[in-house]
Design an enzyme around this catalytic site. Sequence first.
Site, PDB file in Angstrom:
ATOM      1  N   ARG A 102       0.846  -1.191   0.000  1.00 29.77           N
ATOM      2  CA  ARG A 102       0.000   0.000   0.000  1.00 29.77           C
ATOM      3  C   ARG A 102       0.880   1.239   0.000  1.00 29.77           C
ATOM      4  O   ARG A 102       1.755   1.379   0.846  1.00 29.77           O
ATOM      5  CB  ARG A 102      -0.878  -0.047   1.256  1.00 29.77           C
ATOM      6  CG  ARG A 102      -1.860   1.074   1.357  1.00 29.77           C
ATOM      7  CD  ARG A 102      -2.975   0.758   2.315  1.00 29.77           C
ATOM      8  NE  ARG A 102      -2.634   0.883   3.723  1.00 29.77           N
ATOM      9  CZ  ARG A 102      -3.520   1.194   4.666  1.00 29.77           C
ATOM     10  NH1 ARG A 102      -4.786   1.369   4.350  1.00 29.77           N
ATOM     11  NH2 ARG A 102      -3.157   1.282   5.922  1.00 29.77           N
ATOM     12  N   THR A 106      -1.077   7.554  -1.102  1.00 33.05           N
ATOM     13  CA  THR A 106      -2.342   7.445  -1.861  1.00 33.05           C
ATOM     14  C   THR A 106      -3.232   6.322  -1.339  1.00 33.05           C
ATOM     15  O   THR A 106      -4.414   6.252  -1.706  1.00 33.05           O
ATOM     16  CB  THR A 106      -2.052   7.148  -3.344  1.00 33.05           C
ATOM     17  OG1 THR A 106      -1.403   5.874  -3.421  1.00 33.05           O
ATOM     18  CG2 THR A 106      -1.165   8.204  -3.970  1.00 33.05           C
ATOM     19  N   ASP A 197      -1.650  -2.204  12.953  1.00 28.51           N
ATOM     20  CA  ASP A 197      -1.107  -2.825  11.733  1.00 28.51           C
ATOM     21  C   ASP A 197      -0.917  -4.323  11.984  1.00 28.51           C
ATOM     22  O   ASP A 197      -0.053  -4.722  12.771  1.00 28.51           O
ATOM     23  CB  ASP A 197       0.220  -2.167  11.345  1.00 28.51           C
ATOM     24  CG  ASP A 197       0.688  -2.642   9.983  1.00 28.51           C
ATOM     25  OD1 ASP A 197       0.883  -3.869   9.816  1.00 28.51           O
ATOM     26  OD2 ASP A 197       0.820  -1.809   9.073  1.00 28.51           O
ATOM     27  N   ASP A 200       2.619  -5.757  11.219  1.00 30.78           N
ATOM     28  CA  ASP A 200       3.620  -5.331  12.206  1.00 30.78           C
ATOM     29  C   ASP A 200       3.440  -6.079  13.506  1.00 30.78           C
ATOM     30  O   ASP A 200       4.412  -6.493  14.150  1.00 30.78           O
ATOM     31  CB  ASP A 200       3.496  -3.817  12.460  1.00 30.78           C
ATOM     32  CG  ASP A 200       4.155  -3.000  11.366  1.00 30.78           C
ATOM     33  OD1 ASP A 200       4.908  -3.565  10.562  1.00 30.78           O
ATOM     34  OD2 ASP A 200       3.887  -1.788  11.313  1.00 30.78           O
TER      35      ASP A 200
HETATM   36  N1  URA Z   1      -4.031  -2.735   7.549  1.00 31.20           N
HETATM   37  C1  URA Z   1      -3.799  -3.005   8.861  1.00 31.20           C
HETATM   38  O1  URA Z   1      -2.935  -3.804   9.186  1.00 31.20           O
HETATM   39  N2  URA Z   1      -4.549  -2.363   9.779  1.00 31.20           N
HETATM   40  C2  URA Z   1      -5.510  -1.467   9.453  1.00 31.20           C
HETATM   41  O2  URA Z   1      -6.168  -0.936  10.340  1.00 31.20           O
HETATM   42  C3  URA Z   1      -5.729  -1.196   8.084  1.00 31.20           C
HETATM   43  C4  URA Z   1      -4.972  -1.855   7.152  1.00 31.20           C
END
Ligand code: URA
Length: 206
Positions: A102, A106, A197, A200
Amino acid sequence: MGVQVVDHPLAKALLAQLRDRNTPPPLFRLLAKRLALVLCLEATRGVPTAPVEVETPLTRTTGARLAKPLVAVPVLRAGLGMLEAVTELFPEVTVGYVGLERDHATFEPSLYYSKLPPLDGRVVLLLDPMLATGASAAAACHALEKAGAEEITLLSVVSAPEGITHLHQLHPDVNIVTASIDEGLNQHAYIVPGLGDFGDRLFGTL
Ligand code: URA
């Protein structure tokens, strides 16, 4: 197709622990796998079966086997946290991979890797734990359909209403199985309340 929210008490309890910011990566991985087991069971509820004759110690009877092969496709890298659940439940599953990243400005996804087994005539389980804007899931579905997928179910841990709408606008036939539909997205396209995330937290890259 529809959206199914899995509201089993176990799914709810696992999700609450995943959301907890103090849950460390080793526990996060374990919880993610357990929740993926629950989601996978629900996602495969409608897979057609064919009869098989079985000899029990007492008599012959008719059992069932899956009549359609399954393919699991984790979206790299967060989807990897859901893969082991599927391969444990369905050891014969074939596995493909889709790599999407991602753009942080954007929020648009770009496909940087794709390795897919034959998909036609199979039930495809797309593993993407956070359905946020829906752009990545839509890009993954586009890649799968281009490769011949006819039946796709997305397994997502947490979904945003925006993501569900976007995905269904572009891919109305995709079925979504999720543990929660959250409030929505913040200005960074993170799901709120969400769990942060996923990649992560899974891999300790915080
Ligand atoms: N990706 C993630 O890991 N967490 C989010 O909240 C949105 C996209």
